[in-house]
Design a protein around this motif. Structure first.
Motif, PDB file in Angstrom:
ATOM      1  N   GLU A  70     -10.947  13.860 -11.316  1.00 23.28           N
ATOM      2  CA  GLU A  70      -9.630  13.450 -10.827  1.00 23.28           C
ATOM      3  C   GLU A  70      -9.502  13.752  -9.340  1.00 23.28           C
ATOM      4  OE1 GLU A  70      -6.976  15.620 -13.329  1.00 23.28           O
ATOM      5  OE2 GLU A  70      -7.077  14.160 -14.956  1.00 23.28           O
ATOM      6  N   MET A  71      -8.894  12.818  -8.616  1.00 27.19           N
ATOM      7  CA  MET A  71      -8.584  13.020  -7.205  1.00 27.19           C
ATOM      8  C   MET A  71      -7.083  12.838  -7.002  1.00 27.19           C
ATOM      9  SD  MET A  71     -11.695  11.173  -5.076  1.00 27.19           S
ATOM     10  CE  MET A  71     -11.035  11.807  -3.521  1.00 27.19           C
ATOM     11  N   ASP A  72      -6.480  13.771  -6.267  1.00 31.43           N
ATOM     12  CA  ASP A  72      -5.043  13.721  -6.041  1.00 31.43           C
ATOM     13  C   ASP A  72      -4.752  12.831  -4.830  1.00 31.43           C
ATOM     14  OD1 ASP A  72      -2.350  14.159  -6.239  1.00 31.43           O
ATOM     15  OD2 ASP A  72      -2.411  16.175  -5.340  1.00 31.43           O
ATOM     16  N   THR A  73      -4.993  11.544  -5.026  1.00 32.05           N
ATOM     17  CA  THR A  73      -4.770  10.564  -3.971  1.00 32.05           C
ATOM     18  C   THR A  73      -4.546   9.207  -4.619  1.00 32.05           C
ATOM     19  OG1 THR A  73      -5.603   9.750  -1.843  1.00 32.05           O
ATOM     20  CG2 THR A  73      -7.216   9.978  -3.630  1.00 32.05           C
ATOM     21  N   GLY A  80     -21.129   2.404 -22.563  1.00 34.76           N
ATOM     22  CA  GLY A  80     -21.201   3.835 -22.805  1.00 34.76           C
ATOM     23  C   GLY A  80     -22.609   4.388 -22.821  1.00 34.76           C
ATOM     24  N   ASP A  81     -23.612   3.512 -22.887  1.00 31.66           N
ATOM     25  CA  ASP A  81     -25.002   3.969 -22.860  1.00 31.66           C
ATOM     26  C   ASP A  81     -25.443   4.403 -21.468  1.00 31.66           C
ATOM     27  OD1 ASP A  81     -25.153   3.372 -25.527  1.00 31.66           O
ATOM     28  OD2 ASP A  81     -26.418   1.604 -25.306  1.00 31.66           O
ATOM     29  N   LEU A  82     -24.683   4.039 -20.442  1.00 28.64           N
ATOM     30  CA  LEU A  82     -25.064   4.354 -19.071  1.00 28.64           C
ATOM     31  C   LEU A  82     -24.572   5.746 -18.675  1.00 28.64           C
ATOM     32  CD1 LEU A  82     -24.078   1.000 -17.319  1.00 28.64           C
ATOM     33  CD2 LEU A  82     -26.389   1.750 -17.910  1.00 28.64           C
ATOM     34  N   PRO A  83     -25.334   6.489 -17.877  1.00 23.20           N
ATOM     35  CA  PRO A  83     -24.820   7.744 -17.316  1.00 23.20           C
ATOM     36  C   PRO A  83     -23.778   7.411 -16.259  1.00 23.20           C
ATOM     37  CG  PRO A  83     -26.980   7.234 -16.384  1.00 23.20           C
ATOM     38  CD  PRO A  83     -26.709   6.189 -17.432  1.00 23.20           C
ATOM     39  N   ALA A  84     -22.563   7.901 -16.413  1.00 26.24           N
ATOM     40  CA  ALA A  84     -21.478   7.444 -15.552  1.00 26.24           C
ATOM     41  C   ALA A  84     -20.491   8.558 -15.230  1.00 26.24           C
ATOM     42  CB  ALA A  84     -20.737   6.279 -16.197  1.00 26.24           C
ATOM     43  N   THR A  85     -19.887   8.420 -14.048  1.00 29.06           N
ATOM     44  CA  THR A  85     -18.756   9.242 -13.633  1.00 29.06           C
ATOM     45  C   THR A  85     -17.585   8.311 -13.368  1.00 29.06           C
ATOM     46  OG1 THR A  85     -20.144  10.954 -12.624  1.00 29.06           O
ATOM     47  CG2 THR A  85     -17.860  10.811 -11.868  1.00 29.06           C
ATOM     48  N   TYR A  86     -16.424   8.653 -13.880  1.00 28.96           N
ATOM     49  CA  TYR A  86     -15.217   7.869 -13.592  1.00 28.96           C
ATOM     50  C   TYR A  86     -14.285   8.725 -12.752  1.00 28.96           C
ATOM     51  CZ  TYR A  86     -11.533   4.468 -13.873  1.00 28.96           C
ATOM     52  OH  TYR A  86     -10.601   3.525 -13.527  1.00 28.96           O
ATOM     53  N   ILE A  87     -13.934   8.229 -11.563  1.00 27.07           N
ATOM     54  CA  ILE A  87     -13.014   8.927 -10.673  1.00 27.07           C
ATOM     55  C   ILE A  87     -11.627   8.332 -10.852  1.00 27.07           C
ATOM     56  CG2 ILE A  87     -12.438   9.461  -8.279  1.00 27.07           C
ATOM     57  CD1 ILE A  87     -15.434   9.185  -7.621  1.00 27.07           C
ATOM     58  N   LYS A  88     -10.692   9.138 -11.332  1.00 30.93           N
ATOM     59  CA  LYS A  88      -9.307   8.686 -11.507  1.00 30.93           C
ATOM     60  C   LYS A  88      -8.466   9.190 -10.350  1.00 30.93           C
ATOM     61  CE  LYS A  88      -6.014   6.547 -13.369  1.00 30.93           C
ATOM     62  NZ  LYS A  88      -5.574   6.203 -11.992  1.00 30.93           N
ATOM     63  N   CYS A  89      -7.864   8.250  -9.635  1.00 30.42           N
ATOM     64  CA  CYS A  89      -6.979   8.573  -8.512  1.00 30.42           C
ATOM     65  C   CYS A  89      -5.553   8.669  -9.034  1.00 30.42           C
ATOM     66  CB  CYS A  89      -7.108   7.512  -7.421  1.00 30.42           C
ATOM     67  SG  CYS A  89      -8.766   7.457  -6.704  1.00 30.42           S
ATOM     68  N   LEU A  90      -4.995   9.862  -8.995  1.00 32.45           N
ATOM     69  CA  LEU A  90      -3.795  10.166  -9.760  1.00 32.45           C
ATOM     70  C   LEU A  90      -2.528   9.499  -9.241  1.00 32.45           C
ATOM     71  CD1 LEU A  90      -4.471  13.944 -10.471  1.00 32.45           C
ATOM     72  CD2 LEU A  90      -4.920  11.981 -11.957  1.00 32.45           C
ATOM     73  N   LEU A  91      -2.475   9.159  -7.956  1.00 33.00           N
ATOM     74  CA  LEU A  91      -1.291   8.465  -7.449  1.00 33.00           C
ATOM     75  C   LEU A  91      -1.212   7.033  -7.963  1.00 33.00           C
ATOM     76  CD1 LEU A  91      -1.043   9.627  -3.712  1.00 33.00           C
ATOM     77  CD2 LEU A  91       0.125  10.539  -5.725  1.00 33.00           C
ATOM     78  N   ASP A  92      -2.299   6.548  -8.522  1.00 28.63           N
ATOM     79  CA  ASP A  92      -2.334   5.195  -9.073  1.00 28.63           C
ATOM     80  C   ASP A  92      -2.205   5.218 -10.603  1.00 28.63           C
ATOM     81  OD1 ASP A  92      -2.560   2.394  -8.345  1.00 28.63           O
ATOM     82  OD2 ASP A  92      -4.478   2.398  -9.408  1.00 28.63           O
ATOM     83  N   GLY A  93      -1.770   6.341 -11.147  1.00 26.09           N
ATOM     84  CA  GLY A  93      -1.623   6.488 -12.597  1.00 26.09           C
ATOM     85  C   GLY A  93      -2.293   7.763 -13.053  1.00 26.09           C
ATOM     86  N   ALA A  94      -1.613   8.498 -13.900  1.00 29.42           N
ATOM     87  CA  ALA A  94      -2.096   9.823 -14.281  1.00 29.42           C
ATOM     88  C   ALA A  94      -3.265   9.795 -15.253  1.00 29.42           C
ATOM     89  CB  ALA A  94      -0.953  10.632 -14.892  1.00 29.42           C
ATOM     90  N   TYR A 146       0.803  -1.212   0.000  1.00 29.00           N
ATOM     91  CA  TYR A 146       0.000   0.000   0.000  1.00 29.00           C
ATOM     92  C   TYR A 146       0.845   1.275   0.000  1.00 29.00           C
ATOM     93  CZ  TYR A 146      -4.020  -2.975   0.881  1.00 29.00           C
ATOM     94  OH  TYR A 146      -5.015  -3.927   0.760  1.00 29.00           O
ATOM     95  N   GLY A 147       2.160   1.145  -0.108  1.00 29.72           N
ATOM     96  CA  GLY A 147       3.032   2.304  -0.137  1.00 29.72           C
ATOM     97  C   GLY A 147       2.795   3.176  -1.361  1.00 29.72           C
ATOM     98  N   GLY A 148       2.990   4.473  -1.205  1.00 32.83           N
ATOM     99  CA  GLY A 148       2.863   5.400  -2.322  1.00 32.83           C
ATOM    100  C   GLY A 148       1.447   5.699  -2.749  1.00 32.83           C
ATOM    101  N   GLN A 149       0.466   5.367  -1.893  1.00 34.15           N
ATOM    102  CA  GLN A 149      -0.940   5.561  -2.258  1.00 34.15           C
ATOM    103  C   GLN A 149      -1.640   6.582  -1.358  1.00 34.15           C
ATOM    104  OE1 GLN A 149      -2.600   4.217  -4.956  1.00 34.15           O
ATOM    105  NE2 GLN A 149      -0.599   3.458  -5.596  1.00 34.15           N
ATOM    106  N   ILE A 157      -3.395   2.058   6.607  1.00 36.55           N
ATOM    107  CA  ILE A 157      -2.892   0.797   6.059  1.00 36.55           C
ATOM    108  C   ILE A 157      -3.182  -0.354   7.021  1.00 36.55           C
ATOM    109  CG2 ILE A 157      -0.814  -0.485   5.436  1.00 36.55           C
ATOM    110  CD1 ILE A 157       0.321   2.158   4.326  1.00 36.55           C
ATOM    111  N   ALA A 158      -2.941  -0.133   8.299  1.00 32.48           N
ATOM    112  CA  ALA A 158      -3.194  -1.178   9.294  1.00 32.48           C
ATOM    113  C   ALA A 158      -4.665  -1.570   9.305  1.00 32.48           C
ATOM    114  CB  ALA A 158      -2.755  -0.709  10.676  1.00 32.48           C
ATOM    115  N   ARG A 159      -5.531  -0.585   9.147  1.00 28.16           N
ATOM    116  CA  ARG A 159      -6.971  -0.873   9.138  1.00 28.16           C
ATOM    117  C   ARG A 159      -7.369  -1.701   7.921  1.00 28.16           C
ATOM    118  NH1 ARG A 159     -11.341   3.421   7.773  1.00 28.16           N
ATOM    119  NH2 ARG A 159     -13.265   2.276   8.121  1.00 28.16           N
ATOM    120  N   ILE A 160      -6.841  -1.350   6.762  1.00 31.56           N
ATOM    121  CA  ILE A 160      -7.157  -2.110   5.550  1.00 31.56           C
ATOM    122  C   ILE A 160      -6.657  -3.547   5.671  1.00 31.56           C
ATOM    123  CG2 ILE A 160      -6.825  -2.304   3.065  1.00 31.56           C
ATOM    124  CD1 ILE A 160      -6.385   0.741   3.007  1.00 31.56           C
TER     125      ILE A 160
END
Length: 236
Positions: A207-210, A174-188, A138-141, A148-151
């Motif tokens: 985008e979330m900076d986590t 793609g026919d569904l109404p959707a939001t995609y949340i990209k967590c940037l520490l896991d790839g830009a 879980y490092g770098g996330q 981390i201990a809780r997870i």
């Protein structure tokens, strides 16, 4: 009132949303964290991927929920994406939290060729289950030692059949109404499958900076993004 149905990723259960759910409820919405079969308090229940799809559909139908926002994190984007089309006009929106997305006829592992050998080896060595990650993984996330201990303490082995069975979609995702949340520490950038879906007007990118587990690293920020999913979406 929106009804949020929250489904965490591999190894996790409904408990993973404990810091997110109160803020959604405080905003006046219904909140229904789901534990998928074979995990957490449902450990020991046999499960394949379609079992997990049905777990989600059953929760919506059992409670007769309407105006539903289905939220799928990581692995659970695959069953959530399938469930979203099966609940029909009960669905308001589906939110994928740094997740995989289903493709008809494809499994979780078939869409992840680089990771497949490692996961298949884990399943073979652990009586048909994918072993949970260790603390070092879980490092770098964006997670502190406490998170981390809780997870790690709450994680349970993940049923291997859910990772190898193919998804079943009756129409394009793609026919569904959707939001995609990209967590940037896991790839830009989102993967190519998600990038293609985001070209559709029904899909939104936030985008979330986590890291990959924002319900632990940034639960308050994630709650705000989920609340925004019921209306105009802004970047976190």
């Amino acid at each position: 009132m929106t009804e949020f149905v929250l489904v965490a990723g591999a190894w996790l259960g409904a408990w993973a949303w404990d810091e997110v759910a109160p803020e959604l409820r405080a905003a006046g919405h219904g909140v229904h964290p789901v534990t998928l079969s074979g995990l957490a308090d449902k450990r020991g229940v046999p499960a394949g991927q379609q079992t997990h799809v049905q777990d989600i559909v059953d929760e919506v139908e059992r409670l007769d929920l309407r105006d539903v926002v289905l939220v799928g994190h990581s692995y659970s984007g695959i069953p959530v994406g399938q469930a979203a089309e099966r609940i029909g006009d009960r669905l308001a929106r589906v939110v994928f939290v740094d997740s995989n997305v289903p493709a008809d006829g494809e499994s979780f592992l078939s869409a992840w060729p680089t990771g497949r050998p490692v996961v298949e080896a884990s399943i073979a060595e652990n009586d048909g289950f994918w072993a949970p990650l260790t603390a070092a993984d879980y490092g770098g996330q964006g997670l502190g030692d406490e998170e981390i201990a809780r997870i790690v303490a709450g994680s349970t082995p993940h049923p291997g059949a859910t990772l190898t069975e193919p998804a079943v979609l009756a129409r394009p995702l793609g026919d569904l109404p959707a939001t995609y949340i990209k967590c940037l520490l896991d790839g830009a950038e989102p993967g190519p499958d998600v990038a293609a879906l985001l070209t559709d007007d029904r899909w939104r990118l936030v985008e979330m900076d986590t890291g990959h587990w924002p319900m632990f690293s940034q639960p308050h920020e994630l709650a705000r993004v989920l609340l925004d999913a019921t209306g105009p979406v802004r970047s976190a």
